[in-house]
Structure formats: C-alpha cells, structure tokens
Motif scaffolding. Structure first.
Motif, short mmCIF file in Angstrom:
data_model
loop_
_atom_site.label_atom_id
_atom_site.label_comp_id
_atom_site.label_asym_id
_atom_site.label_seq_id
_atom_site.Cartn_x
_atom_site.Cartn_y
_atom_site.Cartn_z
N VAL A 387 0.84 -1.20 0.00
CA VAL A 387 0.00 0.00 0.00
C VAL A 387 0.87 1.25 0.00
CG1 VAL A 387 -1.68 1.32 1.35
CG2 VAL A 387 -1.98 -1.14 1.06
N TYR A 388 1.95 1.21 0.76
CA TYR A 388 2.86 2.36 0.80
C TYR A 388 3.51 2.58 -0.56
CZ TYR A 388 6.76 5.40 1.94
OH TYR A 388 7.67 6.44 1.95
N ASN A 389 4.01 1.52 -1.17
CA ASN A 389 4.69 1.64 -2.47
C ASN A 389 3.72 2.06 -3.58
OD1 ASN A 389 7.14 0.90 -1.37
ND2 ASN A 389 7.00 -1.24 -1.98
N ASP A 390 2.51 1.53 -3.53
CA ASP A 390 1.54 1.81 -4.61
C ASP A 390 0.88 3.18 -4.47
OD1 ASP A 390 2.10 -0.67 -5.60
OD2 ASP A 390 0.21 -1.61 -5.00
N PHE A 391 0.60 3.58 -3.21
CA PHE A 391 -0.23 4.78 -3.01
C PHE A 391 0.40 5.84 -2.12
CE2 PHE A 391 -3.30 1.06 -3.05
CZ PHE A 391 -3.57 1.15 -4.42
N ALA A 402 -7.39 -5.95 6.88
CA ALA A 402 -8.64 -5.65 6.16
C ALA A 402 -8.38 -5.48 4.67
CB ALA A 402 -9.28 -4.39 6.73
N TYR A 403 -7.34 -4.72 4.31
CA TYR A 403 -7.06 -4.47 2.90
C TYR A 403 -6.65 -5.75 2.19
CZ TYR A 403 -5.19 -2.30 -1.32
OH TYR A 403 -4.96 -1.95 -2.64
N CYS A 404 -5.84 -6.58 2.86
CA CYS A 404 -5.40 -7.86 2.28
C CYS A 404 -6.61 -8.76 2.00
CB CYS A 404 -4.43 -8.54 3.23
SG CYS A 404 -3.85 -10.16 2.67
N VAL A 405 -7.52 -8.86 2.97
CA VAL A 405 -8.71 -9.70 2.79
C VAL A 405 -9.60 -9.13 1.69
CG1 VAL A 405 -10.86 -10.43 3.91
CG2 VAL A 405 -8.68 -10.70 5.10
N TYR A 406 -9.68 -7.81 1.60
CA TYR A 406 -10.48 -7.20 0.54
C TYR A 406 -9.92 -7.55 -0.83
CZ TYR A 406 -12.45 -3.59 -2.50
OH TYR A 406 -13.06 -2.93 -3.54
N GLN A 407 -8.60 -7.55 -0.98
CA GLN A 407 -7.98 -7.94 -2.25
C GLN A 407 -8.31 -9.39 -2.60
OE1 GLN A 407 -6.59 -5.58 -4.26
NE2 GLN A 407 -7.32 -4.29 -2.59
N LYS A 408 -8.30 -10.25 -1.60
CA LYS A 408 -8.67 -11.65 -1.83
C LYS A 408 -10.13 -11.76 -2.27
CE LYS A 408 -5.34 -13.63 1.45
NZ LYS A 408 -5.14 -14.48 2.65
N TYR A 409 -10.99 -10.98 -1.62
CA TYR A 409 -12.41 -10.97 -1.98
C TYR A 409 -12.59 -10.55 -3.43
CZ TYR A 409 -17.26 -9.31 -2.17
OH TYR A 409 -18.56 -9.08 -2.55
N ARG A 410 -11.90 -9.49 -3.83
CA ARG A 410 -12.02 -9.00 -5.21
C ARG A 410 -11.58 -10.06 -6.21
NH1 ARG A 410 -11.76 -3.51 -6.49
NH2 ARG A 410 -11.84 -4.31 -8.62
N GLN A 411 -10.48 -10.72 -5.89
CA GLN A 411 -9.95 -11.75 -6.79
C GLN A 411 -10.90 -12.93 -6.92
OE1 GLN A 411 -6.11 -12.65 -5.15
NE2 GLN A 411 -5.26 -10.62 -5.62
N LYS A 412 -11.56 -13.30 -5.83
CA LYS A 412 -12.45 -14.47 -5.84
C LYS A 412 -13.81 -14.17 -6.45
CE LYS A 412 -10.38 -16.81 -1.85
NZ LYS A 412 -10.58 -17.25 -0.44
N VAL A 435 7.02 0.31 10.26
CA VAL A 435 8.28 0.82 9.67
C VAL A 435 9.10 -0.33 9.09
CG1 VAL A 435 10.48 1.95 10.14
CG2 VAL A 435 8.37 2.89 11.09
N LYS A 436 9.21 -1.41 9.82
CA LYS A 436 10.03 -2.53 9.34
C LYS A 436 9.39 -3.24 8.15
CE LYS A 436 12.39 -3.22 13.75
NZ LYS A 436 12.61 -4.10 14.91
N SER A 437 8.07 -3.11 8.02
CA SER A 437 7.42 -3.66 6.82
C SER A 437 7.82 -2.86 5.59
CB SER A 437 5.90 -3.61 6.98
OG SER A 437 5.48 -4.42 8.04
N ILE A 438 7.92 -1.55 5.77
CA ILE A 438 8.24 -0.67 4.65
C ILE A 438 9.73 -0.71 4.33
CG2 ILE A 438 8.27 1.76 3.91
CD1 ILE A 438 5.67 2.10 5.59
N ASP A 439 10.55 -0.75 5.37
CA ASP A 439 12.01 -0.76 5.18
C ASP A 439 12.64 -1.47 6.38
OD1 ASP A 439 14.74 -0.24 4.91
OD2 ASP A 439 14.38 1.74 4.04
N ASN A 440 13.28 -2.61 6.12
CA ASN A 440 13.82 -3.41 7.23
C ASN A 440 15.22 -2.97 7.65
OD1 ASN A 440 15.40 -4.34 5.15
ND2 ASN A 440 14.52 -6.41 5.10
N ASN A 441 15.61 -1.76 7.31
CA ASN A 441 16.94 -1.27 7.68
C ASN A 441 16.96 -0.55 9.02
OD1 ASN A 441 18.29 -2.16 5.34
ND2 ASN A 441 17.50 -0.40 4.18
N TYR A 442 15.86 -0.62 9.77
CA TYR A 442 15.78 0.17 10.99
C TYR A 442 15.68 -0.70 12.25
CZ TYR A 442 14.91 3.82 7.57
OH TYR A 442 15.02 4.67 6.51
#
Length: 495
Positions: A387-391, A402-412, A435-442
């Motif tokens: 989400v950070y990289n895309d938007f 919630a967003y992950c499950v919504y993407q699965k719903y859309r695909q199905k 923060v570590k999800s976005i960049d694991n250098n911290y």
C-alpha cells in the motif's frame, strides 16, 4: 417508538436503554439487544447537510429512547469535540479506488475512541435517569485499544472507578505504555499472565457472580462495562458507517441507495456487528467482509458454521484481533436464530463446556450477508509495504489485514461494488511492525526512533498523544494471575 432491551439468553425482563447501558450484561449472562430495530426514515441525501454530531443524534436517539433530546445532545457534544483532530471526526479518505474510513483521529488513536468518548456521558445520564447514587465501577478487559480509550474517557469522571485488565505480553509496546502511564485518581491498570480471552472470561465471570455483585452493592458500588458487550458502546459505532455512506454520496462516487461493501478487521466482532446493525436499519450494504488475522476463528465460523476455539492462540502484529472468544458474535447468533434465546444459551454453554459449537443449516444460510477470509502474518506485513509503495499511504497492521482480505475478496468474486475499509488504528500505535514492513533497515531504532522514522516516511506529524508518551512516567505496575482478578478488585475497592 420506544425501544426496550432484552437478553440474548432468555431473561424475561425488558429494560430501558439506561438500564442496559448501566448493567452491561443481563442478569442471565446474556447480552442486551433491542426488542426491535428502528429504521432510517429520512433520505441519505437529507443527511448530506448534517455534520457528524447531527447524524450521531439521529441514529442514537432512535435506540436510546428514554433519554431526553437535550441530554443526548449534550452527551454527543461532549464526546465529539476538539479531542478529535479531524473536523469530520471519522473522515473517509479516497486512496486510488479504495475508501479508507479513518477511525483513529480521537485522543488514543484507535476506533475505540468513537464509542468510548461518549460512553462516560451516557453512563452518567443513565444514572440520573434511574436515580442511582452509587459509585460506578467500570470493569474492562482489553486486547490493546479499548483499555486506553476507556481510561481516557473515564479519567477523573466523578463517582466512577475504572479497572482495566490487559494481557501482559499480548499488546504492542505503545499500547502498553499508553495504559500504564495513564493519569487519574480513579484509574487502575493491571496486566495479567494470560491472553485477552482469559481477561475477558474473568470479567464476564465477575459480572455473573451474584454474590460478589451483592457485596459491591452493599458497599455502594455498581459494576458496569466499557467493553463492546455494553450496548452503550455498540450503538455509537453504527454512526460512522452511516456517516461514511453519506460522505461517499457527497463526493459523488455513489448514487442515493446504491449498495456498498464494508470491510472490517475484527476479533471481538463488535465493529462489524455495528455495520450489520446499520444494515438492519436500512443502510444499503451489499456484503459485510469479515477480516481476521491468523487467529481466524471468525473466518472459519462464517465459512463453515462451526465455532471452534480448540486451536493455538497466536500472538500477531495485529494484537487487537488476537482473540478466540468473540463476545459480540452472541448478538449475531440471536439475530440469525430468529430471536431464539434458548438456542443461543445452549450454544454458549457448548462453547464454555466443549470449546466448540455448530449452528444449524437455517442459521448458516442467514450468514450470506457475510464474507470472511484471513491474512497471515507475512501477508499483513507485505500488504503494508504494498500500500505504501503503490499509493504512498501508510496503514497500521489491523487495516492491513482488512485491505489484504479485501484484495482476496475482489480476486475471488470480481465484485466491483464500492467498498469502505474500516481503518481502525493509527500506524503510530504499531511503529515497529509498520516501519520494518516498509524498510527493514531500521532494526536498531528504539520505539520512539521508529516513530520519528514513521513520521518521515508518511510525511505526517507525530500525533500529540504519542509524542507525549516519551516523557510520561509509569504509574501502573500491577500484574496478577488470571484467576486472581476478583482479588485485585477487592483490594482496589477495599471491600
């Protein structure tokens, strides 16, 4: 139309909203539900000229019919004031083709503020309505967010004590620090050596202990709850779903009465139940999408009709959803059983005795309002980065589920219905995971170092509530065994 409240387990008493709010649980251990659902009887276009407080009054007034209008308006005015950093209170943010309902602009940065900012005022008004002079003891179990929001809401409220139990190793560092640094002469915070289900079970048992409640009553105390088992917490949560629909209308992205979907990350089922109640009132909701983390007991129930807590309890990066016993599901069981309290009582007894129950086919068919899926720990963290990289938008771990499950719903399903995603907490409450999800250098940064880094990444100023934690001293250090909660209450109240 006067609305009364009844127990999900068959107690024959019908009580006013003041009674239900003050008691929290019914005498038989059941949850209070309205005897009937009021209906939204104005157009949503009419609501477009209303602000959040006005929508809140319109909705809540339909449920709490024993409150006079001036009293209820005062409760709402005192709740949704400048303690919320957004004038909209719960703004709907459009990110690409996604709609995030930001429920974290209150004083503790989580959706629990939406209801717990008004609950203290509703409780005081309930006492006045019922001419009750006793001191109220708010007893609460928390998986992370309810505790701080309740402590903040009831801090130094006259004639109240608030006692919060939380799983010592089951909340984020920031969540814990928010609670254990809480000021207020009437606030008490206790960590338990157990998980949230242990804390919640202990609280429910205390409410159901008639001998203990009589002892407290003789000492001029009365127990009440700030958990979502309290109807006074659940009803105000309906408001933000109605408000978000009106916001969609205002920006022209839906037409009057066009159906939407709602995605809710949920553990105790209260937040998504509020959306279900909104649908019962006439809000045009197509699908209620229940998003779970790896403690996916709700997901399994909605997909199979079997509720089975006989599984490993997992500590995840979305701790407010680390729950296996979802209290508010009992209210849904009541609805889909055609208001059969005896069936509900038997199911609850099966769960308590065997750790599992299965609903019948007729009830299972009524779950078609819902879709359910879950996000793994790995998916939760990778979705934050995605989400950070895309938007260039930063979400917390629960919103990520919630967003992950919504993407699965859309695909199905290929369903292109406009969908509101409940964003339930600020990313600043979970800086390490975000923060570590976005960049694991911290990895070497402290919690507050990560908070500063998150501010840089998101280009959002560190919220005042988090900034102040740096210098706040710890004032609550108590820890107890999960079977000693009643003793702790005895010591606090000196009974």
């Amino acid at each position: 139309m006067d609305i009364l409240y009844k127990s999900t387990r068959g107690d024959s008493n019908r009580v006013t909203s003041s009674d239900a709010i003050l008691k929290g649980l019914a005498n038989d251990g059941g949850l209070y539900v309205p005897t009937e659902f009021p209906y939204i009887d104005i157009t949503f276009k009419d609501m477009m000229s209303m602000n959040y407080k006005e929508i809140a009054f319109y909705i809540i007034n339909k449920f709490f019919t024993d409150f006079d209008e001036l009293t209820l308006k005062n409760c709402i005015d005192n709740a949704y004031d400048d303690k919320f950093s957004s004038n909209l209170v719960a703004p709907l943010k459009k990110i690409d083709n996604n709609y995030f309902l930001e429920l974290y602009h209150g004083p503790t940065l989580a959706f629990k503020d939406m209801a717990l900012s008004i609950l203290p005022h509703l409780l005081k008004a309930s006492c006045k309505n019922l001419n009750i002079q006793k001191e109220i003891v708010i007893l609460t179990a928390t998986s992370g967010d309810t505790g701080k929001a309740a402590l903040e809401g009831f801090n130094n409220v006259d004639k109240t004590q608030i006692i919060v139990f939380y799983p010592k190793k089951g909340v984020s560092t920031i969540q814990e620090k928010q609670m254990i640094t809480q000021d207020g002469k009437n606030t008490h915070v206790i960590g338990i050596n157990g998980n949230f289900d242990d804390a919640q079970r202990g609280v429910k048992e205390i409410f159901s202990d008639k001998k203990f409640n009589n002892l407290l009553s003789n000492k001029n105390y009365i127990l009440s709850s700030a958990n979502s088992i309290n109807i006074g917490r659940l009803v105000p949560q309906i408001v933000y779903y109605v408000s978000s629909y009106v916001q969609l209308l205002k920006i022209g992205d839906i037409q009057e009465n066009e159906k939407i979907n709602v995605v809710v990350p949920t553990g105790n089922f209260g937040n998504i139940l509020a959306a279900f109640y909104a649908k019962n009132m006439g809000l045009p909701i197509n699908k209620l999408i229940c998003a779970s983390n790896e403690n996916n007991v709700l997901c399994d129930f909605i997909n199979t009709g079997v509720y089975d807590i006989r599984r490993e309890f997992k500590l995840t990066s979305s701790p407010s959803m680390d729950i296996l016993i979802s209290s508010n599901l009992e209210r849904l069981l009541y609805e889909i059983s055609s208001d059969n309290p005896y069936l509900v009582r038997n199911l609850m007894e099966e769960l308590k005795t065997n750790g599992i129950y299965a609903i019948n086919e007729n009830m299972k068919n009524k779950l078609d309002h819902f879709y359910a899926d879950f996000a793994t720990q790995e998916e939760t963290l990778s979705t934050i980065k995605e989400v950070y990289n895309d938007f260039n938008y930063v979400i917390d771990t629960h919103t990520s589920v919630a967003y992950c499950v919504y993407q699965k719903y859309r695909q199905k399903t290929n369903d292109s219905t406009k969908t509101i995603i409940a964003s339930t907490a600020s990313p600043f409450k979970f800086p390490e995971s975000v923060v570590k999800s976005i960049d694991n250098n911290y990895d070497v940064l402290s919690d507050f170092g990560l908070i500063d880094k998150l501010s840089n990444i998101s280009n959002i100023k560190v919220p005042k509530a988090v900034q102040e934690l740096k210098s706040k001293r710890v004032v609550h250090c108590s820890i107890c065994k999960k079977d000693k909660m009643k003793s702790i209450i005895n010591n606090i109240l000196n009974v």
